[in-house]
Design a protein around this motif. Structure first.
Motif, PDB file in Angstrom:
ATOM      1  N   GLN A   1       0.835  -1.204   0.000  1.00  0.00           N
ATOM      2  CA  GLN A   1       0.000   0.000   0.000  1.00  0.00           C
ATOM      3  C   GLN A   1       0.869   1.253   0.000  1.00  0.00           C
ATOM      4  O   GLN A   1       0.585   2.207  -0.719  1.00  0.00           O
ATOM      5  N   LEU A   2       1.914   1.249   0.815  1.00  0.00           N
ATOM      6  CA  LEU A   2       2.794   2.409   0.878  1.00  0.00           C
ATOM      7  C   LEU A   2       3.452   2.655  -0.474  1.00  0.00           C
ATOM      8  O   LEU A   2       3.515   3.796  -0.938  1.00  0.00           O
ATOM      9  N   LEU A   3       3.905   1.595  -1.116  1.00  0.00           N
ATOM     10  CA  LEU A   3       4.518   1.746  -2.443  1.00  0.00           C
ATOM     11  C   LEU A   3       3.501   2.264  -3.467  1.00  0.00           C
ATOM     12  O   LEU A   3       3.825   3.133  -4.276  1.00  0.00           O
ATOM     13  N   ASP A   4       2.287   1.727  -3.402  1.00  0.00           N
ATOM     14  CA  ASP A   4       1.263   2.110  -4.371  1.00  0.00           C
ATOM     15  C   ASP A   4       0.785   3.555  -4.194  1.00  0.00           C
ATOM     16  O   ASP A   4       0.340   4.180  -5.161  1.00  0.00           O
ATOM     17  N   THR A   5       0.846   4.052  -2.970  1.00  0.00           N
ATOM     18  CA  THR A   5       0.305   5.387  -2.699  1.00  0.00           C
ATOM     19  C   THR A   5       1.384   6.426  -2.419  1.00  0.00           C
ATOM     20  O   THR A   5       1.061   7.574  -2.100  1.00  0.00           O
ATOM     21  N   TYR A   6       2.642   6.041  -2.559  1.00  0.00           N
ATOM     22  CA  TYR A   6       3.738   6.951  -2.215  1.00  0.00           C
ATOM     23  C   TYR A   6       3.581   8.293  -2.951  1.00  0.00           C
ATOM     24  O   TYR A   6       3.349   8.331  -4.154  1.00  0.00           O
ATOM     25  N   GLY A   7       3.684   9.374  -2.180  1.00  0.00           N
ATOM     26  CA  GLY A   7       3.570  10.714  -2.744  1.00  0.00           C
ATOM     27  C   GLY A   7       2.155  11.253  -2.812  1.00  0.00           C
ATOM     28  O   GLY A   7       1.952  12.421  -3.124  1.00  0.00           O
ATOM     29  N   ASN A   8       1.172  10.420  -2.517  1.00  0.00           N
ATOM     30  CA  ASN A   8      -0.236  10.843  -2.562  1.00  0.00           C
ATOM     31  C   ASN A   8      -0.771  11.117  -1.159  1.00  0.00           C
ATOM     32  O   ASN A   8      -0.139  10.788  -0.166  1.00  0.00           O
ATOM     33  N   ASP A   9      -1.949  11.658  -1.100  1.00  0.00           N
ATOM     34  CA  ASP A   9      -2.648  11.883   0.157  1.00  0.00           C
ATOM     35  C   ASP A   9      -3.403  10.592   0.487  1.00  0.00           C
ATOM     36  O   ASP A   9      -4.255  10.159  -0.293  1.00  0.00           O
ATOM     37  N   VAL A  10      -3.061   9.977   1.611  1.00  0.00           N
ATOM     38  CA  VAL A  10      -3.674   8.718   2.024  1.00  0.00           C
ATOM     39  C   VAL A  10      -4.389   8.973   3.352  1.00  0.00           C
ATOM     40  O   VAL A  10      -3.759   9.385   4.326  1.00  0.00           O
ATOM     41  N   ASN A  11      -5.688   8.726   3.395  1.00  0.00           N
ATOM     42  CA  ASN A  11      -6.468   9.065   4.576  1.00  0.00           C
ATOM     43  C   ASN A  11      -7.208   7.834   5.100  1.00  0.00           C
ATOM     44  O   ASN A  11      -8.109   7.324   4.447  1.00  0.00           O
ATOM     45  N   PHE A  12      -6.800   7.388   6.295  1.00  0.00           N
ATOM     46  CA  PHE A  12      -7.449   6.247   6.940  1.00  0.00           C
ATOM     47  C   PHE A  12      -8.266   6.683   8.156  1.00  0.00           C
ATOM     48  O   PHE A  12      -8.708   5.841   8.937  1.00  0.00           O
TER      49      PHE A  12
END
Length: 191
Positions: A160-171
């Motif tokens: 998940q971290l690799l797939d979303t790196y550089g994006n805004d990730v909100n859990f």
């Protein structure tokens, strides 16, 4: 929980750098009808008036924001039951993450206080654009390290971290505070 005339005075104290912990702290305080303080606005005199103390801090490189200073200043006046909630990008449903967090906490918690503390872990938000230079560099190093690994050995969270790196990730999820609320309310009802 110690009660005064059937009423337990509750405070939620938080330390938040990017806002996720503050969001959870506000929701918890609202749901419990508790007072809310940023840790930097707190004094011993203020804290000593409460029977139930919840402390929330963001997770950064294995530490909890402001917790070490908070414990040094206030450990002697904390009530028998102290509740700590952490907030970070690590998935609290992964037992390895929870164990890692708990192991880090053992380094700063006095053993007697650890035994009387209830721990909860919540998942926050990662907005790369708002990260400090240091945190951005740490995330870049983590991404670089994970990218070198065999994809078959990566945990779901690593991918998940690799797939979303550089994006805004909100859990951030308000429903995840329910175990904390239940714990406090069960303590009140047990008295």
């Amino acid at each position: 929980f110690k009660q005064l005339g059937g009423y337990m005075k509750t405070i939620v104290v938080y330390a938040s750098k990017y806002g996720s912990t503050e969001t959870y702290a506000r929701w918890i305080a609202e749901a419990l009808n508790a007072d809310l303080y940023a840790v930097k606005a707190l004094s011993s005199k203020t804290l000593s008036r409460y029977d139930c103390i919840l402390y929330g801090g963001g997770l950064y490189a294995g530490g909890v924001k402001g917790l070490s200073t908070f414990l040094k200043k206030y450990a002697s006046i904390l009530p028998k039951t102290f509740i700590l909630f952490t907030c970070g990008i690590a998935d609290p449903n992964d037992p390895a993450n929870v164990q890692h967090i708990r192991n880090s906490l053992k380094k700063i918690f006095p053993p007697d206080l650890e035994a009387q503390t209830a721990f909860f872990h919540l998942r926050g938000r990662l907005n790369y654009r708002k990260l400090s230079v240091m945190h951005r560099a740490m995330m870049a190093m983590l991404q670089h390290m994970l990218a070198k690994k065999d994809p078959a050995t990566l945990r779901v969270e690593d991918q998940q971290l690799l797939d979303t790196y550089g994006n805004d990730v909100n859990f951030i999820d308000r429903s995840t505070i329910q175990p904390i609320l239940s714990f406090v309310q069960d303590g009140i009802n047990a008295k």
